[in-house]
Write an enzyme that holds these catalytic residues in place. Structure first.
Site, mmCIF file in Angstrom:
data_model
loop_
_atom_site.group_PDB
_atom_site.id
_atom_site.type_symbol
_atom_site.label_atom_id
_atom_site.label_comp_id
_atom_site.label_asym_id
_atom_site.label_seq_id
_atom_site.Cartn_x
_atom_site.Cartn_y
_atom_site.Cartn_z
ATOM 1 N N LYS A 53 0.843 -1.202 0.000
ATOM 2 C CA LYS A 53 0.000 0.000 0.000
ATOM 3 C C LYS A 53 0.876 1.249 0.000
ATOM 4 C CE LYS A 53 -3.728 -2.556 2.048
ATOM 5 N NZ LYS A 53 -4.423 -3.063 3.219
ATOM 6 N N GLN A 97 -5.176 -1.897 9.359
ATOM 7 C CA GLN A 97 -4.871 -3.187 8.733
ATOM 8 C C GLN A 97 -5.431 -4.318 9.598
ATOM 9 O OE1 GLN A 97 -3.341 -3.571 5.647
ATOM 10 N NE2 GLN A 97 -3.960 -5.697 5.928
ATOM 11 N N ASP A 120 -11.432 1.704 3.323
ATOM 12 C CA ASP A 120 -11.761 0.289 3.132
ATOM 13 C C ASP A 120 -13.262 0.059 2.968
ATOM 14 O OD1 ASP A 120 -9.596 -1.339 2.868
ATOM 15 O OD2 ASP A 120 -9.348 -1.740 5.010
#
Ligand code: NAP
Length: 285
Positions: A53, A97, A120
């Site tokens: 990322k 994460q 997300d």
């Protein structure tokens, strides 16, 4: 032979568009989109994802910061650290994460992120926006499947689409995205009976179950278009999808390959979501 739907090609094209958009946004607003990733603990797979990322952000001119925290940190301190980024106007996207180490309440931590910084698309507000078919930020992997369809002019409108796998990360949001695009969606899972009969009738099949080479020729028809989201590591270290690609390629209209299909799309969509968050936050300027 069926057509191979090339996720590397499409993800590269999306990344090019994002890169260009970042330049335009900087010219217009004098600042660049910024993504903050929280990496708590030492999960090895997560370390690779976080690095990827960061790398993608660097390639596209998006600012990135990785907040690395020890598993020993208290939940209270993690909440404080996330809230600091929530309150920081220079931060446009926040990603925690997953999985978090077990001692943390994932749901509670995710709920701290406002919908317009939730890159997300996993917070309750964004889930609601997806169900309500309103503007929102939606999960990257399902968005990747939708963008692959767009690129290849595969219009799901009115089609019989079968999604196999009902996780909150892939199957369920994809069902909603495709329903919003006027597809007739059947969502299947481990309790589905006569799955092969259902998949055989489908115009489009999306596999997201995490079972190597599960979908075979006897489960499809020759006009099916197949998206394979599965990523499975075999004993010999090789990666394969949920579809038996070699068995299917000559017997379907089109199919994604693993690797190189749906996988590369996820990170491109994350970059796209980060830019979208920036745009939402600057809408009234
Ligand atoms: P998950 O949370 O484990 O969910 C798996 C789903 O598959 C469940 O809904 C399960 O049904 C269903 N299932 C399992 N066995 C089945 C069977 N034999 N027949 C029908 N349905 C079955 O998995 P996930 O997170 O959605 O991930 C699915 C796959 O996609 C994995 O291989 C993962 O690595 C991959 N993935 C790829 C990306 C990417 O490309 N970037 C991102 C995310 C995931 P129940 O609900 O009944 O248990």
């Amino acid at each position: 032979m069926g057509m191979i739907i090339d996720g590397k090609l499409v993800s590269a094209s999306i990344k090019d568009e994002v890169k260009q958009r970042v330049v335009e946004l900087e010219e217009k607003y004098g600042s660049k989109p910024k993504l903050v990733v929280f990496y708590v603990g030492e999960d090895k797979a997560s370390a690779i994802y976080v690095n990827n990322k960061e790398k993608a952000c660097n390639q596209l001119g998006i600012l990135s910061e990785v907040v690395r925290l020890s598993e020993e940190i208290s939940e209270e301190d993690l909440i404080k650290a996330v809230n600091e980024k929530v309150d920081d106007d220079s931060v446009n996207g926040i990603l925690v994460q997953l999985p978090l180490p077990k001692k943390f309440d994932e749901k509670k931590i995710l709920s701290l992120i406002p919908w317009y910084k939730d890159v997300d698309g996993l917070t309750e507000k964004n889930v609601a926006r997806l169900v309500l078919n309103e503007e929102g930020i939606f999960p990257c992997t399902p968005m990747g499947v939708v963008d692959l369809m767009k690129y290849y002019n595969i219009d799901p409108c009115g089609k019989n689409v079968v999604v196999v796998g009902r996780s909150i990360l892939v199957g369920k949001p994809l069902m909603m995205l495709l329903t919003n695009l006027n597809a007739t969606v059947t969502l299947c899972h481990s309790r589905t009976q006569h799955l092969d009969e259902i998949t055989r009738r489908a115009d489009i099949i999306v596999m997201a179950i995490g079972k190597p080479r599960f979908l075979t020729q006897n489960m499809v028809n020759k006009d099916s278009v197949i998206f394979d989201v599965g990523i499975n590591r075999l004993d010999d270290g090789k990666i394969c999808g949920d579809c038996d690609f070699e068995n299917l390629i000559d017997n379907v209209q089109a199919i994604t390959k693993v690797p190189g299909g749906c996988g590369p799309m996820t990170i491109a969509e994350l970059m796209k979501n980060t830019v979208k968050c920036f745009e939402i936050q600057h809408k009234d300027e």
